[in-house]
Each structure stands twice: as structure tokens, then as C-alpha cells.
Scaffold this active site. Structure first.
Site, short mmCIF file in Angstrom:
data_model
loop_
_atom_site.label_atom_id
_atom_site.label_comp_id
_atom_site.label_asym_id
_atom_site.label_seq_id
_atom_site.Cartn_x
_atom_site.Cartn_y
_atom_site.Cartn_z
N ASP A 102 0.45 -3.47 9.98
CA ASP A 102 -1.11 -2.93 10.57
C ASP A 102 -0.60 -3.31 12.01
O ASP A 102 -0.05 -3.86 12.68
CB ASP A 102 -2.13 -3.94 9.89
CG ASP A 102 -3.29 -3.07 9.92
OD1 ASP A 102 -3.22 -2.04 10.55
OD2 ASP A 102 -4.42 -3.48 9.52
N ASN B 211 -8.99 -5.08 7.23
CA ASN B 211 -8.27 -3.99 7.50
C ASN B 211 -8.42 -3.95 9.22
O ASN B 211 -9.43 -3.86 9.66
CB ASN B 211 -8.55 -2.76 6.91
CG ASN B 211 -7.65 -1.63 7.09
OD1 ASN B 211 -6.40 -1.98 7.49
ND2 ASN B 211 -8.09 -0.50 6.67
N TRP B 212 -7.00 -3.68 9.77
CA TRP B 212 -7.09 -3.43 11.18
C TRP B 212 -7.75 -4.73 12.09
O TRP B 212 -8.15 -4.64 13.14
CB TRP B 212 -7.96 -2.27 11.94
CG TRP B 212 -7.45 -0.97 11.20
CD1 TRP B 212 -8.48 -0.21 10.27
CD2 TRP B 212 -6.51 0.01 11.24
NE1 TRP B 212 -7.93 0.96 9.89
CE2 TRP B 212 -6.63 1.07 10.30
CE3 TRP B 212 -5.17 -0.33 12.17
CZ2 TRP B 212 -5.61 1.89 10.48
CZ3 TRP B 212 -4.26 0.75 12.08
CH2 TRP B 212 -4.46 1.91 11.00
N ASP C 236 1.05 -7.71 2.64
CA ASP C 236 1.06 -6.31 1.99
C ASP C 236 2.53 -5.83 2.11
O ASP C 236 3.24 -5.52 2.97
CB ASP C 236 0.39 -5.53 3.27
CG ASP C 236 0.22 -4.21 2.80
OD1 ASP C 236 1.05 -3.68 1.82
OD2 ASP C 236 -0.35 -3.56 3.61
N HIS D 137 0.98 -1.12 0.21
CA HIS D 137 -0.07 -0.12 0.04
C HIS D 137 0.82 1.23 -0.09
O HIS D 137 0.14 2.27 -0.42
CB HIS D 137 -1.13 0.28 0.97
CG HIS D 137 -0.55 0.24 2.58
ND1 HIS D 137 -0.19 -0.90 3.48
CD2 HIS D 137 -0.38 1.48 3.10
CE1 HIS D 137 -0.01 -0.05 4.78
NE2 HIS D 137 0.10 1.08 4.40
N ASN E 126 4.66 3.61 10.26
CA ASN E 126 5.27 2.25 10.84
C ASN E 126 4.99 1.23 9.63
O ASN E 126 5.43 0.27 9.35
CB ASN E 126 5.04 1.62 12.03
CG ASN E 126 5.81 1.95 13.23
OD1 ASN E 126 5.40 2.36 14.10
ND2 ASN E 126 6.96 1.85 12.86
N SER E 127 4.20 1.70 8.78
CA SER E 127 3.98 0.78 7.53
C SER E 127 5.08 0.62 6.79
O SER E 127 5.57 1.69 6.32
CB SER E 127 2.92 1.55 6.76
OG SER E 127 1.35 1.54 7.10
N1 GLU Z 1 -2.16 -0.12 8.31
C1 GLU Z 1 -1.85 1.05 8.96
C2 GLU Z 1 -2.53 2.44 8.10
O1 GLU Z 1 -2.78 1.86 7.15
C3 GLU Z 1 -0.18 1.37 9.34
C4 GLU Z 1 0.17 0.85 10.53
C5 GLU Z 1 -0.73 1.20 11.67
O2 GLU Z 1 -1.08 2.18 11.76
O3 GLU Z 1 -0.28 0.24 12.70
O4 GLU Z 1 -2.44 3.35 8.56
#
Ligand code: GLU
Length: 723
Positions: free
Chosen positions: A667, A209-210, A218, A82, A649-650
Site C-alpha cells: 500500500d 486502507n491507504w 497482507d 488481497h 505494485n501490490s
Molecule cells: N493497496 C493498493 C491497492 O489496493 C496497491 C498499492 C498501491 O497502490 O500503492 O490498489
């Protein structure tokens, strides 16, 4: 870090093992015996050499707001799918759909350059607290204080950026207790090497997601290039791969539960230093309001997108971002409540206050806290109006572009150091790229309805909260037909949405722009007046905050008596963790690893669970190659750790105690989204792609022979000789 002021002087261990996004300098202040006991096998000095101001941590790079890591000396970088989606999108067409199919460069000449993509490699960190604070004149009020700090920051950055291809910024820690100048080398030729199909890279989509259990691959691989002499340069076919001094070799044996890992990267922003009252305001008021408004915008984009395939593509990226934030905010609220985060902060704050009250040297902290609470009350009162204004000029493309063009003309008329940072010369190339890039996101029907919805909300604001630009353009009371007609007229007559005209506008003076009598642009100028006033309000508040917060934080840190990692601020950090499962709710336990079997189990053939054939067939045939985990009897796909991470941190490298890459962070779990406000060891889990899933895909699915050799993973005969 050179001559860094110590945030703590004790050599000590943190309160909770997994808690803390440590700065490179702090890593050296943590007890080495504790780090060793955690599982760090390399000496801390290999992570960071304070004399050189660099080390293994500097193998971690900033990829446009995401993190990434060198994984070979030849400039190869691994990050999230992403995070490089825009490069994949840029080279995709209905005929050659790289988003759907993925991409593998069979040789260097096939790698795909990313327009405007940049990578920053950290070079040095210098403490500039003294210089910054000395710049504030005695007796300065809050606005003057902010302006003096802003000016000094710009001067330090300008001086630092005199070195070619250098990008610098001043980061503030603990609300202004410390300032650090971060210097990076910016590499401007970045090319796509490998991207998995979208159904791997984004497997599970918004639904997963999350969340955990997760089966998303990813990750993507890019390569940074330089001129033949090693200097940073824009894309040129003569360029050569960047030679990385520090990189993370792949740990082909992967990880198992309880293993030690470190997550390195550039976490963006967290809120743990907020007062309990400030957190409570977000929980009770501002986040629910944002959820409400974003929910409405999402609905509009989905409805309008459903009516028109081209519109659906145009809104896709914006919609994805809003969905991500919307779900995140829901997680924040759920986590704040479940983790009793505000209550805990209130208790912690009371303990600090009782401690500080008895100590003469901390009397300033008590006063500062009282003033911070008053400042919070002021911000809270202004929230509704400011949020709506921000959303009109941020989330609705027409007004957003109009305001950008208007503000650019006003700011460009000033000397460089007097402009707002985002309009300084050093930003202009980026700004112009953005004005161009937005073209593919434009879809007037959705845009107009979003503006209508926001005008309705703005017209409902009370006296003293009014947005004059809206009142002037659309009247004070909402009449749907009337407002919709006015919006239609703005969009019908404007040239702001025409790329060539907008590019011309970006070079015009304010007088030239006003002479165009473009109605959307005129609305942009009206909004710009409000934006300028709001910016000044915010500068004044920031000046107050930098006067008060360090006082309070000094007491918090003194009371802690242990190392405390500062809130995230976009600078390089490391978090020490263990591979671990968790209990999401009473009676359930989540194991920390997922496997290929789970990828297949979720497959329905429908988006977002539509595994590509080549992946499905290899998985179903159990073609595991050397990537089988004997304990799991399958190829691992993702794993959990208790690392302390957030947005930014992505793409962070997750590495073992030897400094080898075991995964890529992408994530957090649902129960842990609210860790932005406080770390809870019970649910603090970040989600990583397992390096063995990366290798399995490259090896068993893609047969990426050259790439695997470069990564030092495949030896023996070359692909063509094996066939
Ligand atoms: N997947 C999260 C995002 O799209 C990034 C990593 C996180 O926030 O832990 O913002």
C-alpha cells in the site's frame, strides 16, 4: 532489454533519490557509483544482463495484475493476501472457511489450485519502436495511425506468442516515444500454499486502507507448477514445482531505519506526463464526479446487502473494489491540493516551454502542446457522458454482462486480427472464465437500484451528450416509478443472468442472440452500438496523442538533462528507496516501523480489528522466537520506505542491497496517494509487510515446519522430532 533505444544517453543520477520507476534497461544507465552509494551491493548487471535480457529483476512475476516474487527455487511465490483472495474464496465454504481461518498446506499434495490463476515470468524485452512507427502509412490521419499501430502490435504479439506458453504485449513509453515488446512465460498451474486468517491479511480493513500506522499482514504464499518436463501446463496432479532461475532468499535480519531497499514490480498506470491542464481537469471535475457516483453506488450496495446475507456476500468483492477506489480518489484530491501538484506542473511546463521556444529542434513540441490542450478540451467536454456510459456497462453487472455477450458475438464474426484486442482468440478463455466467475457477484436488487441511479443521471444529460440506448429503452425524462418498472421487466425476463444460458450465449451468433428477444440482451445490443462508436472516438484520440505526446515529451526529457523514469505502464520496474518515517501534518512524525504491540493495541474484538486467538495469544505471551528486533524490543510488522510505487505494485518484493527479501509492498500512505501525478519526497512512502512478521507467523503461530525448511529458514530437527 535487447537493442533498446536509450531514453537518455547520459550516465547520470536522478534528481531525487527515491523518485522513479526505472526500467531494467535504465538501471544500467544510472551511475553505478550512485547506486552503490545508495546501498546496492550487487553489481547492476546482476539485476539485469542486457545480453540475456534477464537477471535478478526477473525473479519478480506478474500475478494477475499484481506483482509477486519467487522466494525459493522450488516455485514458491510471495505476494499480497488481497492478490490471491480469489483462490482463498474459491476453496471456502461456511463449513471450511479459509477466508476467516487462513490456510496452510502441510504437504505439496494439500496445496490448493486456483481456477484461472496465472503467473507470468518475464523472459525478454525487445525494442520494437522502429517496426511500430514504420507501420504507420505516410499521411495517415489520427484514426488510421491508431489502427496501423494497433494492427502492428497484434502482429508482433501473434508472432511472439508462437512459442508455447508465451504471453506477449507491446508497451508504449513516454506516450509513444518508445515501444517495447515484453515476452513472458505464462504458468497456468498456480496453487495456494499459505494464507493467513483474513483478520491478519486484511487487518484494519477499509478503515486502515491507504493509512499509516498499519498492522496488516497482507501477504500469502503460492507455488507455480509445470509439467514434469518443465513446460507450462494447466493443473494436473502429475505436475511438478516450477524451477525458478532467479529468486529472492529471505533476509532474516530484516531492516532498520535508513536501510536501502528496492521495490520491484509491475506498476500499472501513473499520470506524471500529463499537462498541468489535464491534471487540473481531473482535480476540479472528473475525480469529484467519479467520487459522487461511486459514493452513490457504494451506498446502494451497502443498503441492499444489509437486507440479505447472501446478497451481502455477492456484492462483497465489488464493494471492496469500489471502496478502495473511492478512498483512493479522496486521497488523490487531498494530495493534489496539499502538494500543489497542478501548480508545480504548470511551473515545470512553463520552464520547458521557455527552454524549448529558443531551440529550433523543439519547435514541434510547442505546436504539439497546443494541440494536446485542444484534445484535452474535447475529452473534457465528453467526460460526463462517457463516464456514465462506462459505468453502466462496467459497474452494473446485468448490462455489463449483456454488453459483453453482444460484443463477443459481433467481434467473433471478424477475422482475429481485426477484432478489438479484448475479443481476440487469445483472450477468449479468459473472457469465458470471467463470464462464469461473475455469477457469484450477482445480486439483482442491488444491481437494479444501481441501474436506476445511473439512468436518472443519464436522463439528466444535456443535448449533444445523450446516451441513445438509455433514451430508447427508458425514455428521455426521469420518472422513478416508470423507469423502475422497466428495469424490473428487463431483469424478470432475461436469461443473461443465468450461468448456463449465458455460457450458451457466449457461443451464439448475433442473429441467434437477437432471435432470443431477451430484453436485457437487447438493451446490451443498444449499449454496444454506443460502445463501438465511443471506442472509435477513443482510438482517434489515441492516434492524435501518439502523434503529439512524443514531441512534447522529447522536449521535457531534453530540458531535464537527467534520467527521467517513464510513467508506469504495467511493465517491470524497480524503485530505489530508504526505510524512512515522515511528517503527515504539522507537529506530527510517523516512525517507519510498527510492531506486534500495535496489532494488540488496535484489537477490539470487532471487525476489522479482531485479531485471531492464536495470533493474539502468541503476541501477548511475547513468544517472539528469533524474530525479535532488539532495537524495537518487539517483532516488526510493517515498515515504510520512500519507494516510488502505485497500484500493480501490490505484492512487489521489497529487497535489500544484496537482493534478499526484506518485505512485501502492499500500500501507500494517505498523503502519498497523489504521487500518481508527481513524486513528493516529503510524503512519498510505500507500506511493506516486514519479512519478520511473515516468518514470525509461519514459525511461532503456524509452526509451518516444511515451508520454513524450504525457505532455508528453519534447520535443526523436524517438527515431529522436536515434539
Ligand atoms: N493497496 C493498493 C491497492 O489496493 C496497491 C498499492 C498501491 O497502490 O500503492 O490498489
Amino acid at each position: 532489454m535487447k537493442k533498446t533505444l536509450l531514453l537518455l544517453s547520459l550516465v547520470a543520477a536522478p534528481a531525487l533519490a527515491g523518485e522513479g520507476k526505472w526500467t531494467p534497461q535504465q538501471v544500467l544507465e544510472l551511475d553505478p557509483a550512485w547506486l552503490k552509494a545508495q546501498g546496492l551491493q550487487v553489481p547492476p548487471k546482476r539485476l539485469w544482463d542486457p545480453k540475456r535480457g534477464t537477471g535478478l529483476l526477473a525473479g519478480t512475476v506478474n500475478v494477475g495484475g499484481c506483482s509477486g516474487a519467487f522466494i525459493a527455487e522450488s516455485g514458491l511465490i510471495i505476494t499480497n493476501h488481497h492478490c490471491v483472495f480469489s483462490i482463498i474464496q474459491e476453496h471456502s465454504s461456511p463449513k471450511k472457511d479459509l477466508i476467516t481461518d487462513g490456510f496452510l498446506a502441510k504437504g505439496r499434495e494439500q496445496e490448493l489450485p486456483g481456477k484461472g490463476s496465472r503467473v507470468q515470468v518475464p523472459r525478454a524485452f525487445t525494442d520494437v519502436t522502429k517496426e511500430m512507427l514504420a507501420a504507420v502509412p505516410a499521411g495517415a490521419d489520427d484514426l488510421a495511425r491508431y489502427k496501423a499501430l494497433d494492427r502492428k502490435e497484434k502482429e508482433l504479439v501473434a508472432e511472439c506468442e508462437k512459442r508455447p506458453a508465451t504471453r506477449c504485449k507491446v508497451a508504449s513509453f513516454e506516450g509513444g516515444l518508445q515501444f517495447v515488446l515484453q515476452e513472458s512465460v505464462e504458468l497456468a498451474d498456480v496453487r495456494l500454499v499459505y494464507a493467513p486468517p483474513n483478520a491478519v491479511g486484511e487487518y484494519g480493513g477499509e478503515e486502515d486502507n491507504w493509512m499509516w500506522p498499519r498492522h496488516t499482514g497482507d501477504f500469502s504464499i503460492i507455488r507455480a507448477y509445470t509439467a514434469p518436463d518443465g513446460a507450462s501446463a494447466a493443473y494436473n496432479s502429475q505436475n511438478v514445482p516450477y524451477k525458478a532461475e532467479f529468486f529472492f532468499p529471505l533476509a532474516t535480519e530484516g531492516v532498520k531505519p535508513d536501510d536501502f531497499v528496492m521495490v520491484l514490480g509491475y506498476p500499472g498506470i501513473t499520470y506524471r506526463a500529463l499537462l498541468a491542464e489535464e491534471m487540473a481537469e481531473r482535480q476540479a471535475r472528473s475525480y469529484p464526479r467519479v467520487i459522487d457516483v461511486y459514493g452513490e453506488l457504494i451506498r446502494i450496495m451497502e443498503e441492499e446487502g444489509a437486507k440479505d446475507p447472501a446478497g451481502k456476500i455477492a456484492v462483497a468483492s465489488h464493494l471492496k473494489g469500489l471502496h478502495n477506489r473511492y478512498k483512493n480518489l479522496g486521497g488523490q484530491l487531498a494530495g493534489l491540493k496539499r502538494g500543489r501538484i497542478v501548480e508545480k506542473q504548470r511551473e515545470a511546463e512553463a520552464a520547458v516551454a521557455t527552454w524549448a521556444e529558443k531551440r529550433k529542434e523543439y519547435q514541434g513540441a510547442m505546436k504539439a502542446r497546443a494541440e494536446l490542450l485542444a484534445l484535452q478540451a474535447e475529452k473534457s467536454k465528453a467526460f460526463e457522458r462517457e463516464f456514465l456510459l462506462d459505468t453502466v456497462r462496467g459497474a452494473v453487472k446485468g448490462p455489463a454482462l449483456a454488453v459483453q455477450v453482444a460484443r463477443l458475438s459481433q467481434e467473433r464474426a471478424k477475422p482475429d486480427l481485426e477484432r478489438r484486442p479484448e475479443f481476440m482468440d487469445r483472450e477468449l478463455a479468459r473472457l469465458k472464465e470471467k463470464l462464469e466467475r461473475e455469477q457469484k457477484n450477482l445480486f439483482a436488487p442491488a444491481d437494479k437500484r444501481m441501474l436506476l441511479a445511473l439512468v436518472r443521471r443519464a436522463q439528466g444529460l444535456g443535448e449533444g451528450e445523450r446516451i441513445a440506448a438509455i433514451d430508447k429503452t427508458f425514455g428521455r425524462t426521469y420518472a422513478e416509478k416508470d423507469v423502475a418498472t422497466k428495469i424490473d421487466a428487463l431483469y424478470a425476463a432475461t436469461q443473461v443472468l443465468d450461468l448456463a444460458e449465458r455460457q450458451k450465449m457466449a457461443g451464439e451468433t448475433e442473429a441467434q442472440l437477437r432471435a432470443r428477444k431477451d430484453p436485457l440482451l437487447d438493451f446490451g445490443f443498444e449499449l454496444a452500438t454506443e460502445v463501438v462508436a465511443l471506442d472509435e472516438q477513443r482510438d482517434r484520440r489515441a492516434g492524435a496523442s501518439v502523434r503529439l505526446l512524443p514531441e512534447w515529451r522529447r522536449a521535457v526529457l531534453g530540458h531535464a538533462g537527467k534520467p527521467v523514469a517513464p510513467d508506469a505502464n504495467g511493465t517491470l520496474r524497480v524503485s530505489f528507496a530508504k526505510v524512512k518515517g515522515y511528517t503527515p501534518r504539522d507537529g506530527a512524525f510517523y516512525t517507519p516501523q510498527t510492531t506486534l504491540a500495535g496489532v494488540v493495541e488496535k484489537h477490539t474484538g470487532q471487525e476489522p480489528f479482531d485479531v485471531p486467538d492464536k495470533v493474539l495469544s502468541a503476541a501477548e505471551a511475547r513468544r517472539y522466537g528469533p524474530w525479535l528486533d532488539k532495537r524495537l524490543k518487539d517483532v516488526p510488522v510493517a515498515f515504510l520506505a520512500d519507494a516510488d510505487t502505485t497500484g500493480g505494485n501490490s505484492g512487489s518484493p521489497t529487497v535489500n542491497g544484496k537482493g534478499q527479501l526484506v518485505g512485501v509492498n502492499f500500500d501507500r500512505v494517505w498523503e502519498n496517494v497523489a504521487n500518481d501525478f508527481g513524486y513528493n519526497p516529503d510524503v512519498a512512502r510505500n507500506i511493506n509487510v516486514d519479512v519478520r512478521y511473515v516468518l514470525w507467523l509461519l514459525d511461532q503461530v503456524e509452526d509451518a515446519d516444511g515451508l520454513l525448511r524450504e525457505l532455508g529458514v528453519r534447520k535443526g530437527p523436524k517438527a515431529e522430532e522436536r515434539r
